[in-house]
Design an enzyme around this catalytic site. Structure first.
Site, PDB file in Angstrom:
ATOM      1  N   LYS A 183      21.205  10.776  90.614  1.00  0.00           N
ATOM      2  CA  LYS A 183      20.288  11.578  90.266  1.00  0.00           C
ATOM      3  C   LYS A 183      20.171  12.794  91.448  1.00  0.00           C
ATOM      4  O   LYS A 183      20.476  12.522  92.688  1.00  0.00           O
ATOM      5  CB  LYS A 183      18.938  10.950  90.342  1.00  0.00           C
ATOM      6  CG  LYS A 183      18.928  10.163  88.839  1.00  0.00           C
ATOM      7  CD  LYS A 183      17.434   9.497  88.847  1.00  0.00           C
ATOM      8  CE  LYS A 183      17.357   8.620  87.729  1.00  0.00           C
ATOM      9  NZ  LYS A 183      17.422   9.105  86.383  1.00  0.00           N
TER      10      LYS A 183
ATOM     11  N   ARG B  59      18.087  -0.281  79.859  1.00  0.00           N
ATOM     12  CA  ARG B  59      18.207  -0.905  78.730  1.00  0.00           C
ATOM     13  C   ARG B  59      19.184  -2.025  78.846  1.00  0.00           C
ATOM     14  O   ARG B  59      19.134  -3.054  78.014  1.00  0.00           O
ATOM     15  CB  ARG B  59      18.887   0.086  77.771  1.00  0.00           C
ATOM     16  CG  ARG B  59      20.052   0.889  78.198  1.00  0.00           C
ATOM     17  CD  ARG B  59      20.398   2.037  77.559  1.00  0.00           C
ATOM     18  NE  ARG B  59      19.701   3.237  77.738  1.00  0.00           N
ATOM     19  CZ  ARG B  59      19.866   4.292  77.319  1.00  0.00           C
ATOM     20  NH1 ARG B  59      20.776   4.739  76.232  1.00  0.00           N
ATOM     21  NH2 ARG B  59      19.039   5.529  77.518  1.00  0.00           N
TER      22      ARG B  59
HETATM   23  N1  BES Z   1      14.390   5.586  84.914  1.00  0.00           N
HETATM   24  C1  BES Z   1      15.074   6.801  84.315  1.00  0.00           C
HETATM   25  C2  BES Z   1      14.164   7.478  83.108  1.00  0.00           C
HETATM   26  C3  BES Z   1      13.118   8.313  83.792  1.00  0.00           C
HETATM   27  C4  BES Z   1      13.216   9.548  83.805  1.00  0.00           C
HETATM   28  C5  BES Z   1      11.691   7.561  84.108  1.00  0.00           C
HETATM   29  C6  BES Z   1      12.042  10.314  84.199  1.00  0.00           C
HETATM   30  C7  BES Z   1      10.683   8.578  84.394  1.00  0.00           C
HETATM   31  C8  BES Z   1      10.696   9.790  84.754  1.00  0.00           C
HETATM   32  C9  BES Z   1      16.250   6.041  83.289  1.00  0.00           C
HETATM   33  O1  BES Z   1      16.809   4.856  83.947  1.00  0.00           O
HETATM   34  C10 BES Z   1      17.207   7.207  83.393  1.00  0.00           C
HETATM   35  O2  BES Z   1      17.879   7.592  84.422  1.00  0.00           O
HETATM   36  N2  BES Z   1      17.432   7.775  82.026  1.00  0.00           N
HETATM   37  C11 BES Z   1      18.427   8.336  81.723  1.00  0.00           C
HETATM   38  C12 BES Z   1      19.359   8.018  80.497  1.00  0.00           C
HETATM   39  C13 BES Z   1      20.504   8.858  80.366  1.00  0.00           C
HETATM   40  C14 BES Z   1      21.423   8.732  81.354  1.00  0.00           C
HETATM   41  C15 BES Z   1      21.017   8.577  79.007  1.00  0.00           C
HETATM   42  C16 BES Z   1      17.790   9.767  81.274  1.00  0.00           C
HETATM   43  O3  BES Z   1      16.690   9.867  80.636  1.00  0.00           O
HETATM   44  O4  BES Z   1      18.290  10.785  81.923  1.00  0.00           O
HETATM   45 MN    MN Z   2      18.339   5.690  85.349  1.00  0.00          MN
END
Ligand code: BES
Ligand code: MN
Ligand code: ZN
Length: 498
Positions: free
Chosen positions: A275, A349
């Site tokens: 990230k 997931r």
């Molecule tokens: N923990 C994050 C989701 C999240 C984003 C929580 C902002 C709280 C605030 C999750 O693990 C994630 O990174 N999801 C990705 C999924 C994508 C790669 C399909 C996302 O939402 O960008």
């Molecule tokens: Mn994530």
């Protein structure tokens, strides 16, 4: 922890909190002190001099005459009956401004037992301070209230004790959830999360109140084939865990049995799909679901709920290393489904899939609820204050939505459109961990649905936005961990039907 009681005694030499609303038409102010009679004319004149508006989240403090300090909390537009959540927020906003005082009495326009409970909860929830990691600046922090009284004529009813007890439990366990979320990942690893929850279970009475804790270690997870939790956790030197808390009602046969499953990523760097640095610090909140399901289970035991609960928290740290899962790696979820990990940042997931399968293994559930900070798409769709509910069972979902009217938590139903499912197909494995980007929250829901038995009522709660407040404090919500989902989980565990 502050004590919360309901009283109708004389309020003297104390802090008194009362409401103020805006009369329709002229926009003039109205004092709303519920069962406490006050000379409102003089108070309104003072408020006008001070330029008060009566809007929600406005809190005005003046020196009192009969009382030590008089605190006005905005209720917005005047109503004959205020919604419970309006009262909860107004009490919370006032409580946030009362740090440094030792006790306060809240006299707000609450006419029903549920409204009194809402005021009590709001006062307790707003009364929060997280200072565990302060050193030289610790003494400058004002302590929260020690005693909270709710002024109400309902004090004489048998319900009063139960209401204040419920509010005390909700307050205590919301604070525990917030503390866990706010604890930095340097101090909160899968292992220490288990230790803290085990401590909390012991403090609540453990087996004496029907609670049991067990923890699966890294070695056990590996040998039993929990490929999701292992795959996500393998980039970290802090090994993963699967925590289980069970609650069995004492002395009676349980009316229902639910499983709660909460995402417990103690820090989400995104793994090899790293990230951006800006905002990554908020990913210490990626274990909010796990904290909520564990705390709710302990709270339900203390409230002697009629429902048996089996709570599962798959815990891992999603890190970057030469051991981390690579995009295109294939892992095997507990039970045998294979997943091509196309994006290691879609890790929630994967750990949830393992835990969902495990939770259903005994086949004796009446429902299963997962809670997760799962997708950024949830925040895009519903913003930072409304969580999403997805389901395979409309009846279960509407039962839950009804209960959120009591808990006061904002949830909104979202669909699981079948046509998005094919986007999760993989050319090499049973499924990929990402699919169509548009509607990403729903795609994540469809992924989880693959791990739920056809007939079992299931709710998927995506709390990505509401779990962590990066903005200004508001109502009873502080900056940082909010504790969202806890109150609704408590309500569904207490509700006997469905
Ligand atoms: N923990 C994050 C989701 C999240 C984003 C929580 C902002 C709280 C605030 C999750 O693990 C994630 O990174 N999801 C990705 C999924 C994508 C790669 C399909 C996302 O939402 O960008
Ligand atoms: Mn994530
Ligand atoms: Zn995550």
């Amino acid at each position: 922890m502050s004590s919360i009681k309901i009283s109708d005694g004389i309020v003297k030499d104390d802090v008194l909190v009362i409401g103020v609303s805006i009369k329709s038409g002229k926009g003039s102010l109205q004092i709303e002190s519920g069962d406490l009679a006050l000379d409102s004319k003089a108070l309104v004149a003072t408020l006008n001099d001070l330029g008060a508006t009566g809007k929600a989240d406005e809190v005005i403090r003046i020196p009192g005459t009969a009382t030590r300090l008089l605190v006005f909390t905005g209720l917005g537009k005047s109503q004959s009956v205020f919604p419970d959540e309006t009262l909860r927020r107004a009490a919370g906003a006032a409580a946030r401004h009362l740090a440094g005082n030792s006790s306060a009495t809240f006299a707000l326009p609450a006419t029903t037992p549920l409204a009194v409970k809402a005021v009590a909860e709001g006062a307790g929830l707003g009364n929060y301070l997280f200072d565990q990691f302060r050193g030289s600046t610790k003494s400058a922090q004002k302590s929260p209230l020690k005693h909270i009284s709710i002024y109400s004529s309902l004090v004489h009813g048998a319900e009063a004790k139960a209401l204040s007890h419920h509010a005390e439990i909700v307050t205590k366990y919301t604070h525990i959830v917030r503390d866990l979320i706010n604890t930095p990942p340097s101090h909160l690893t899968p292992e220490s999360f288990c230790a803290m929850i085990s401590e909390a279970v012991k403090a609540a009475g453990g087996a004496a109140v029907g609670l049991k804790v067990s923890v699966m270690t890294h070695t056990q997870l590996k040998s039993k084939g929990y490929g999701g939790i292992i795959g996500v956790g393998q980039g970290s030197s802090n090994p993963p865990r699967l925590l289980n808390i069970s609650y069995t009602p004492k002395g009676v046969k349980a009316e229902k049995k639910y499983a709660f499953v909460g995402k417990g990523i103690t820090f989400d760097t995104g793994g090899l799909a790293l990230k951006p640095a800006l905002g990554m610090e908020a990913m210490k909140s990626d274990m909010s679901g796990a904290a909520a399901v564990c705390a709710a289970t302990i709270a339900l035991a203390l409230l002697k709920a009629p429902t048996a609960i089996d709570a599962w928290a798959p815990l891992a740290e999603n890190m970057v290393s030469d051991q981390a899962t690579r995009p295109s790696d294939v892992i095997t979820i507990y039970g045998g489904k294979t997943i091509e990990v196309l994006n290691p940042d879609a890790e929630g997931r994967l750990v949830l899939a393992d835990a969902l399968v495990k939770a259903q293994e005994d086949g004796d559930l009446d429902g299963i609820i997962d809670v997760a900070t799962l997708t950024g798409a949830q925040v895009v769709a519903l913003g930072t204050r409304t969580s999403a509910v997805m389901t395979n069972n409309e009846e279960f979902s509407s039962h839950f939505m009804d209960l959120t009217k009591i808990s006061g938590e904002a949830f909104w139903p979202m669909p699981l459109p079948i046509e998005l499912r094919a986007s999760l197909d993989s050319p090499v494995a049973d499924m990929a961990n990402i699919g169509e980007r548009m509607g990403g929250m729903l795609v994540a829901g469809l992924f989880l649905k693959e791990f739920i038995a056809n007939e079992l009522p299931w709710l998927h709660l995506d709390i990505a936005g509401p779990a962590y407040n990066e903005g200004e404090p508001h109502g009873y919500t502080p900056v940082g961990g909010t504790g969202v989902a806890l109150r609704s989980l408590i309500e569904i565990g207490l509700a006997a039907k469905s």
